[in-house]
Design a protein around this motif. Structure first.
Motif, PDB file in Angstrom:
ATOM      1  N   LYS A  78       0.744  -1.304   0.054  1.00 22.30           N
ATOM      2  CA  LYS A  78       0.105   0.021   0.011  1.00 22.30           C
ATOM      3  C   LYS A  78       0.732   1.088   0.081  1.00 22.30           C
ATOM      4  CE  LYS A  78      -4.315  -1.742   1.961  1.00 22.30           C
ATOM      5  NZ  LYS A  78      -4.205  -2.711   3.263  1.00 22.30           N
ATOM      6  N   GLN A  79       0.346   2.151  -0.958  1.00 16.64           N
ATOM      7  CA  GLN A  79       1.216   3.409  -0.949  1.00 16.64           C
ATOM      8  C   GLN A  79       1.194   4.170   0.081  1.00 16.64           C
ATOM      9  OE1 GLN A  79       0.054   6.331  -4.178  1.00 16.64           O
ATOM     10  NE2 GLN A  79       2.127   7.076  -4.218  1.00 16.64           N
ATOM     11  N   GLU A  80      -0.035   4.330   0.783  1.00 10.48           N
ATOM     12  CA  GLU A  80      -0.355   5.111   1.949  1.00 10.48           C
ATOM     13  C   GLU A  80       0.544   4.742   3.017  1.00 10.48           C
ATOM     14  OE1 GLU A  80      -4.380   3.065   1.583  1.00 10.48           O
ATOM     15  OE2 GLU A  80      -4.392   3.339   3.723  1.00 10.48           O
ATOM     16  N   ASN A  81       1.003   3.366   3.227  1.00 11.07           N
ATOM     17  CA  ASN A  81       1.601   2.785   4.338  1.00 11.07           C
ATOM     18  C   ASN A  81       3.159   3.268   3.968  1.00 11.07           C
ATOM     19  OD1 ASN A  81      -0.426   1.396   5.444  1.00 11.07           O
ATOM     20  ND2 ASN A  81       0.122  -0.691   4.626  1.00 11.07           N
ATOM     21  N   GLN A  82       3.360   3.348   2.713  1.00 10.93           N
ATOM     22  CA  GLN A  82       4.989   3.882   2.473  1.00 10.93           C
ATOM     23  C   GLN A  82       4.915   5.238   2.816  1.00 10.93           C
ATOM     24  OE1 GLN A  82       5.791   2.234  -1.593  1.00 10.93           O
ATOM     25  NE2 GLN A  82       7.266   1.208  -0.444  1.00 10.93           N
ATOM     26  N   ILE A  83       4.019   6.107   2.575  1.00  7.93           N
ATOM     27  CA  ILE A  83       4.038   7.587   2.791  1.00  7.93           C
ATOM     28  C   ILE A  83       4.125   7.603   4.307  1.00  7.93           C
ATOM     29  CG2 ILE A  83       2.621   9.582   2.791  1.00  7.93           C
ATOM     30  CD1 ILE A  83       1.907   9.046  -0.024  1.00  7.93           C
ATOM     31  N   LYS A  84       3.403   6.900   5.012  1.00 14.31           N
ATOM     32  CA  LYS A  84       3.601   7.169   6.503  1.00 14.31           C
ATOM     33  C   LYS A  84       4.860   6.634   7.115  1.00 14.31           C
ATOM     34  CE  LYS A  84      -1.176   5.855   8.063  1.00 14.31           C
ATOM     35  NZ  LYS A  84      -2.050   4.605   7.924  1.00 14.31           N
ATOM     36  N   ALA A  85       5.468   5.746   6.315  1.00 12.02           N
ATOM     37  CA  ALA A  85       6.854   5.075   6.820  1.00 12.02           C
ATOM     38  C   ALA A  85       7.531   6.132   6.614  1.00 12.02           C
ATOM     39  CB  ALA A  85       7.084   3.825   6.185  1.00 12.02           C
ATOM     40  N   ILE A  86       7.801   6.778   5.343  1.00 10.81           N
ATOM     41  CA  ILE A  86       8.473   7.874   5.137  1.00 10.81           C
ATOM     42  C   ILE A  86       8.537   9.099   5.995  1.00 10.81           C
ATOM     43  CG2 ILE A  86       9.165   9.443   3.193  1.00 10.81           C
ATOM     44  CD1 ILE A  86       8.463   7.463   1.106  1.00 10.81           C
ATOM     45  N   ARG A  87       7.396   9.423   6.414  1.00 10.37           N
ATOM     46  CA  ARG A  87       6.893  10.631   7.375  1.00 10.37           C
ATOM     47  C   ARG A  87       7.529  10.188   8.721  1.00 10.37           C
ATOM     48  NH1 ARG A  87       1.515  12.456   4.730  1.00 10.37           N
ATOM     49  NH2 ARG A  87       2.609  13.775   3.221  1.00 10.37           N
ATOM     50  N   SER A  88       7.634   8.731   9.157  1.00 16.46           N
ATOM     51  CA  SER A  88       8.098   8.432  10.421  1.00 16.46           C
ATOM     52  C   SER A  88       9.540   8.589  10.265  1.00 16.46           C
ATOM     53  CB  SER A  88       7.461   7.086  10.715  1.00 16.46           C
ATOM     54  OG  SER A  88       8.351   6.225  11.345  1.00 16.46           O
ATOM     55  N   PHE A  89      10.311   8.101   9.142  1.00 14.18           N
ATOM     56  CA  PHE A  89      11.535   8.099   9.073  1.00 14.18           C
ATOM     57  C   PHE A  89      12.133   9.543   9.150  1.00 14.18           C
ATOM     58  CE2 PHE A  89      11.450   4.282   6.295  1.00 14.18           C
ATOM     59  CZ  PHE A  89      11.323   3.423   7.320  1.00 14.18           C
ATOM     60  N   ILE A  90      11.348  10.569   8.719  1.00 14.30           N
ATOM     61  CA  ILE A  90      11.904  11.987   8.774  1.00 14.30           C
ATOM     62  C   ILE A  90      11.541  12.409  10.196  1.00 14.30           C
ATOM     63  CG2 ILE A  90      11.069  14.397   8.039  1.00 14.30           C
ATOM     64  CD1 ILE A  90      10.001  13.133   5.538  1.00 14.30           C
ATOM     65  N   ALA A  91      10.421  12.203  10.884  1.00 14.22           N
ATOM     66  CA  ALA A  91      10.315  12.361  12.106  1.00 14.22           C
ATOM     67  C   ALA A  91      11.543  11.871  13.115  1.00 14.22           C
ATOM     68  CB  ALA A  91       8.972  12.122  12.757  1.00 14.22           C
ATOM     69  N   GLN A  92      12.135  10.833  12.797  1.00  9.71           N
ATOM     70  CA  GLN A  92      12.967  10.148  13.547  1.00  9.71           C
ATOM     71  C   GLN A  92      14.479  10.751  13.144  1.00  9.71           C
ATOM     72  OE1 GLN A  92      12.840   5.684  13.709  1.00  9.71           O
ATOM     73  NE2 GLN A  92      10.800   5.863  12.598  1.00  9.71           N
ATOM     74  N   ARG A  93      14.493  11.303  12.112  1.00  9.90           N
ATOM     75  CA  ARG A  93      15.720  12.036  11.567  1.00  9.90           C
ATOM     76  C   ARG A  93      16.575  10.978  11.173  1.00  9.90           C
ATOM     77  NH1 ARG A  93      15.132  16.306  10.260  1.00  9.90           N
ATOM     78  NH2 ARG A  93      17.169  16.575   9.548  1.00  9.90           N
ATOM     79  N   VAL A  94      16.214  10.102  10.398  1.00  8.84           N
ATOM     80  CA  VAL A  94      17.282   9.009   9.875  1.00  8.84           C
ATOM     81  C   VAL A  94      18.375   9.806   8.967  1.00  8.84           C
ATOM     82  CG1 VAL A  94      15.748   7.011  10.104  1.00  8.84           C
ATOM     83  CG2 VAL A  94      15.946   8.452   7.796  1.00  8.84           C
ATOM     84  N   ASP A  95      19.433   9.018   8.751  1.00  8.27           N
ATOM     85  CA  ASP A  95      20.449   9.702   7.835  1.00  8.27           C
ATOM     86  C   ASP A  95      19.751   9.792   6.404  1.00  8.27           C
ATOM     87  OD1 ASP A  95      22.347  10.366   9.918  1.00  8.27           O
ATOM     88  OD2 ASP A  95      22.534   8.147   9.996  1.00  8.27           O
ATOM     89  N   VAL A  96      19.610   8.526   6.050  1.00 10.54           N
ATOM     90  CA  VAL A  96      18.973   8.276   4.776  1.00 10.54           C
ATOM     91  C   VAL A  96      17.740   7.511   4.374  1.00 10.54           C
ATOM     92  CG1 VAL A  96      19.812   7.367   2.398  1.00 10.54           C
ATOM     93  CG2 VAL A  96      21.621   8.270   3.931  1.00 10.54           C
ATOM     94  N   ILE A  97      16.992   7.937   3.440  1.00  6.14           N
ATOM     95  CA  ILE A  97      15.764   7.266   3.238  1.00  6.14           C
ATOM     96  C   ILE A  97      15.780   6.483   1.962  1.00  6.14           C
ATOM     97  CG2 ILE A  97      13.181   7.397   2.801  1.00  6.14           C
ATOM     98  CD1 ILE A  97      13.125  10.090   4.771  1.00  6.14           C
ATOM     99  N   ALA A  98      15.706   5.260   2.000  1.00  7.68           N
ATOM    100  CA  ALA A  98      15.456   4.308   0.742  1.00  7.68           C
ATOM    101  C   ALA A  98      13.957   3.875   0.691  1.00  7.68           C
ATOM    102  CB  ALA A  98      16.570   3.396   0.663  1.00  7.68           C
ATOM    103  N   PHE A  99      13.326   3.724  -0.599  1.00 13.97           N
ATOM    104  CA  PHE A  99      12.346   2.938  -0.644  1.00 13.97           C
ATOM    105  C   PHE A  99      12.046   2.540  -1.934  1.00 13.97           C
ATOM    106  CE2 PHE A  99       8.810   5.805  -2.496  1.00 13.97           C
ATOM    107  CZ  PHE A  99       9.646   6.944  -2.668  1.00 13.97           C
ATOM    108  N   SER A 100      11.283   1.429  -2.183  1.00 15.25           N
ATOM    109  CA  SER A 100      10.948   0.583  -3.393  1.00 15.25           C
ATOM    110  C   SER A 100       9.497   1.238  -3.686  1.00 15.25           C
ATOM    111  CB  SER A 100      11.027  -0.524  -3.095  1.00 15.25           C
ATOM    112  OG  SER A 100      10.710  -1.418  -4.564  1.00 15.25           O
TER     113      SER A 100
END
Ligand code: GYE
Length: 327
Positions: A78-100
């Motif tokens: 689900k795309q909506e889950n990916q968007i949520k995950a990316i937002r959560s990575f941003i909130a956690q301030r990860v160094d790099v985000i990757a996604f398929s």
């Protein structure tokens, strides 16, 4: 370089792009290991196919090997889950985000959010259709149009010198996904040169065995004279084989089958003569992804596009390659 330092002073956010290991503005990667350990947030499509399972394994293993702190999130298609995950990575301030990306469209907003937060993004395996290519650092993966073309080229050769119509059914991948769009387009482009090739039905099988089987059952009921099945991945082809056998036909002989991926189960069916040709698509993207993650984190220049090298397999080649096949 001096300009970079100056800019970094002006906008603390730039520091991560210019300097590594100096505890820049975005430090505190969450890994708790004192700055050097990279945290990579990865949003995976799901677990729809053998390819995906091998891809996940490759990413998890390479992260562990290269000392990268991987935050792995499964979007369950689900795309909506990916968007949520990316937002959560941003909130956690990860160094790099990757996604398929599960589908090609609809990423601009969230990618802009990552860019504004100064977190570099790496597209893995599948592309997005964003016009603004500054929204991601690089895209690593296969050329899916080329894969479709390779499938078409095999077919053209196979039926060379024959004039009878060739009735083709197609099992497409997930609607809107780059590999579904591109594998369809590449194949169509090659076979259109000869009007004897007719795609009499084309439908999604969602890249899964279950759907591949179900849709093939329906095709077999509606069309009594199918000559060829082109499936956008091995799993759908394997599901279709079950349907073909249940209908009393011989896969690989009564109906010729071309698939994409070359995972072990696909290669086994190919070596047994149930599939006729497989276009390889490598899921082993982990090592290159970790490498790129380190580079973008260090602010190094990386190519906009990193292509995966891959081949094709006939039945004989599958027999030879199978003992060494890792996935
Ligand atoms: O071919 C299919 C999977 O994106 C290349 O996704 C990948 C495709 C792969 O589910 O099996």
């Amino acid at each position: 370089m001096r300009r970079k330092w100056f800019a970094a002073l002006l906008a603390g956010a730039l520091v991560t792009a210019g300097v590594t290991g100096c505890g820049g503005g975005d430090a505190g990667s969450g890994s708790g290991s004192g700055g050097d350990k990279i945290t990579l947030g990865f949003s995976q499509v799901g677990a729809e196919s053998g390819w995906r399972t091998a891809n996940t394994k490759s990413i998890q293993e390479s992260a562990a090997q290269q000392g990268i702190d991987l935050k792995f999130s499964d979007a369950q298609g689900k795309q909506e889950n990916q968007i949520k995950a990316i937002r959560s990575f941003i909130a956690q301030r990860v160094d790099v985000i990757a996604f398929s990306p599960v589908v090609e469209s609809g990423w601009d907003t969230v990618l802009k959010e990552a860019k504004d937060a100064n977190i570099p993004v790496i597209l893995t395996d599948r592309a997005v259709d964003s016009q603004d290519t500054s929204l991601y650092k690089t895209f690593i993966g296969s050329d899916f149009v080329l894969e479709g073309k390779k499938a078409g080229e095999w077919l053209v050769k196979e039926y060379q010198g024959k004039n009878d119509p060739v009735n083709i059914v197609e099992l497409q991948g997930t609607p809107g996904a780059a590999p579904a769009n591109d594998r369809k387009a590449g194949f169509a482009e090659v076979i259109k040169a000869d009007p004897k090739f007719k795609v009499i039905a084309s439908q999604t099988g969602q890249f899964t065995r279950t759907d591949g089987k179900e849709v093939m059952e329906a095709f077999l009921k509606t069309y009594p004279d199918i000559d060829v099945l082109y499936a956008h991945n091995d799993d759908m082809g394997l599901g279709a084989i079950e349907a073909i056998e249940a209908a009393g036909k011989k896969p690989g002989t009564d109906i010729k089958i071309i698939t994409v991926d070359a995972v072990k189960d696909g290669m086994t069916a190919l070596s047994e003569g149930k599939i006729n040709y497989i276009v390889e698509c490598s899921p082993l993207l982990g090592p290159q992804l970790m490498d790129l993650a380190k580079k973008v984190k260090a602010g190094e220049q990386v190519p906009q596009r990193v292509l995966t090298e891959e081949t094709t397999f006939t039945q004989e080649q599958a027999k030879a390659a199978l003992p060494e096949r890792k996935y």
